[in-house]
Motif scaffolding. Structure first.
Motif, short mmCIF file in Angstrom:
data_model
loop_
_atom_site.label_atom_id
_atom_site.label_comp_id
_atom_site.label_asym_id
_atom_site.label_seq_id
_atom_site.Cartn_x
_atom_site.Cartn_y
_atom_site.Cartn_z
N ARG A 182 1.29 -1.65 0.22
CA ARG A 182 0.21 -0.33 -0.15
C ARG A 182 0.26 1.10 0.23
O ARG A 182 0.17 2.38 -0.06
CB ARG A 182 -0.98 -0.17 1.19
CG ARG A 182 -1.71 -1.28 1.26
CD ARG A 182 -3.28 -1.06 2.71
NE ARG A 182 -3.80 -2.49 2.46
CZ ARG A 182 -4.72 -2.72 3.66
NH1 ARG A 182 -5.49 -1.33 3.81
NH2 ARG A 182 -5.14 -3.81 3.69
N SER A 183 2.00 1.04 0.00
CA SER A 183 3.04 2.09 -0.33
C SER A 183 4.27 2.19 -0.30
O SER A 183 5.20 0.47 -0.92
CB SER A 183 3.25 3.23 1.21
OG SER A 183 3.86 1.60 2.06
N HIS A 184 5.18 3.16 -0.85
CA HIS A 184 6.30 2.89 -1.55
C HIS A 184 7.10 2.82 -0.32
O HIS A 184 8.80 1.43 -0.31
CB HIS A 184 7.16 4.01 -1.84
CG HIS A 184 6.55 4.61 -3.60
ND1 HIS A 184 6.68 4.06 -4.74
CD2 HIS A 184 5.48 5.74 -3.72
CE1 HIS A 184 6.49 4.05 -5.38
NE2 HIS A 184 5.77 5.39 -5.51
N ARG A 185 6.79 2.59 1.21
CA ARG A 185 7.70 2.08 2.18
C ARG A 185 7.38 0.32 2.15
O ARG A 185 8.64 -0.08 2.74
CB ARG A 185 7.62 2.30 3.14
CG ARG A 185 7.88 2.31 4.68
CD ARG A 185 7.87 3.12 5.80
NE ARG A 185 7.68 4.38 5.69
CZ ARG A 185 7.84 5.72 6.35
NH1 ARG A 185 7.55 5.42 7.14
NH2 ARG A 185 8.45 6.69 6.72
N GLU A 186 6.47 -0.19 1.87
CA GLU A 186 5.70 -1.28 2.43
C GLU A 186 6.90 -1.67 0.72
O GLU A 186 7.26 -3.51 0.80
CB GLU A 186 4.59 -1.77 1.88
CG GLU A 186 4.07 -1.11 3.17
CD GLU A 186 2.56 -1.76 3.68
OE1 GLU A 186 1.83 -2.39 2.77
OE2 GLU A 186 1.85 -1.09 4.27
N ALA A 187 6.27 -1.31 -0.17
CA ALA A 187 7.26 -2.09 -1.50
C ALA A 187 8.93 -2.25 -1.24
O ALA A 187 9.73 -2.79 -0.89
CB ALA A 187 7.06 -1.19 -2.85
N THR A 188 9.68 -0.99 -0.57
CA THR A 188 11.07 -1.52 -0.21
C THR A 188 11.20 -2.56 0.50
O THR A 188 12.05 -2.90 0.67
CB THR A 188 11.61 0.08 0.40
OG1 THR A 188 10.84 0.56 -0.82
CG2 THR A 188 12.92 0.24 0.87
N ALA A 189 10.13 -2.67 1.98
CA ALA A 189 11.14 -3.67 2.53
C ALA A 189 10.51 -4.94 1.72
O ALA A 189 11.34 -5.96 2.52
CB ALA A 189 10.17 -3.51 4.15
N PHE A 190 9.33 -4.90 0.72
CA PHE A 190 8.90 -6.14 0.65
C PHE A 190 10.40 -6.68 -0.97
O PHE A 190 11.14 -7.04 -0.88
CB PHE A 190 8.26 -5.92 -0.65
CG PHE A 190 7.84 -7.12 -1.55
CD1 PHE A 190 7.12 -8.30 -1.35
CD2 PHE A 190 8.13 -7.16 -2.83
CE1 PHE A 190 6.74 -9.77 -2.41
CE2 PHE A 190 7.60 -8.08 -4.08
CZ PHE A 190 7.44 -9.03 -3.89
N LEU A 191 11.52 -5.68 -1.04
CA LEU A 191 12.33 -5.89 -2.06
C LEU A 191 13.56 -6.60 -0.91
O LEU A 191 14.42 -6.72 -1.91
CB LEU A 191 12.61 -4.65 -2.38
CG LEU A 191 11.61 -4.82 -4.04
CD1 LEU A 191 11.74 -2.64 -4.67
CD2 LEU A 191 12.12 -5.84 -5.36
N ALA A 192 13.78 -5.85 -0.26
CA ALA A 192 15.10 -5.92 0.40
C ALA A 192 14.82 -7.43 1.49
O ALA A 192 15.62 -7.64 1.24
CB ALA A 192 14.92 -4.96 2.27
N ASP A 193 13.81 -8.05 1.62
CA ASP A 193 13.93 -9.48 1.99
C ASP A 193 14.15 -9.45 0.26
O ASP A 193 14.53 -11.32 0.75
CB ASP A 193 11.49 -9.49 2.37
CG ASP A 193 11.87 -9.37 3.74
OD1 ASP A 193 13.13 -9.38 4.50
OD2 ASP A 193 10.32 -9.25 4.00
#
Length: 198
Positions: A182-193
């Motif tokens: 729901r946000s770029h922050r969540e997308a960044t966390a997803f990609l970090a994993d």
């Protein structure tokens, strides 16, 4: 100990990729293509951009039968990340093979800011998109969703959200893991994993 995080499984402190066929969905302008490219790079799997297949030279759409055949051939592979929607033309084709759907669900105001900025940059830079096509100036001014990607993003945002919320609970898609960002922050966390994968 085993637990699932963003489509990964942690086993004995090592992350193992479980998702190999990923559909990245979302309203036009949400950033799904950029996200799909980054997922592709992280996992080392092919990126399939539906717009690049559908929009032939001079923005001529590929015929429905040809479109389905071209997409079907690409998703017959064991691993891929597809970005795009096209449920009207492809139906269940992509999701019948997908094991994961990453839904980039940004607020409408944010999508509109992004797509207007993206359109301006593409117009000024004369950036080639697919098959010799370039952004058209009318995309900034037309209110017709069939002629303007900006108007299309505005009019389809709520409809897409309703559809994806419904499809998450559809028995036809029970084989799919849905990941809603729901946000770029969540997308960044997803990609970090994903970056932690060997």
């Amino acid at each position: 100990m085993t637990h699932t995080v963003f489509g990964l499984v942690a086993v004995d402190n090592a992350l193992v990729v479980m998702t190999r066929r990923i559909s990245v969905a979302g309203t036009s302008g949400s950033g799904k293509s950029a996200l799909a490219r980054r997922i592709s790079g992280r996992l080392g799997i092919p990126h399939i951009e539906l717009d690049a297949i559908h929009h032939q030279a001079d923005w001529t759409p590929l015929g429905e039968a040809e479109f389905r055949a071209a997409v079907g051939e690409r998703i017959a592979q064991d691993a891929w990340v597809v970005d795009g929607n096209y449920h009207g033309k492809l139906g269940h084709l992509v999701w019948s093979r997908a094991d994961t759907v990453v839904w980039f669900d940004l607020p409408r105001w944010q999508v509109m800011m992004q797509i207007i900025r993206r359109t301006l940059i593409r117009l000024l830079a004369r950036h080639e998109l697919w098959n010799g096509n370039r952004e058209r100036g009318r995309n900034l001014f037309s209110l017709n969703p069939e002629h303007s990607v900006i108007a299309w993003a505005w009019t389809t945002h709520a409809r897409n959200r309703d559809r994806y919320l419904t499809w998450q609970d559809d028995p036809a898609y029970r084989h799919i893991t849905f990941i809603r960002l729901r946000s770029h922050r969540e997308a960044t966390a997803f990609l970090a994993d994903l970056e932690q994968c060997p």
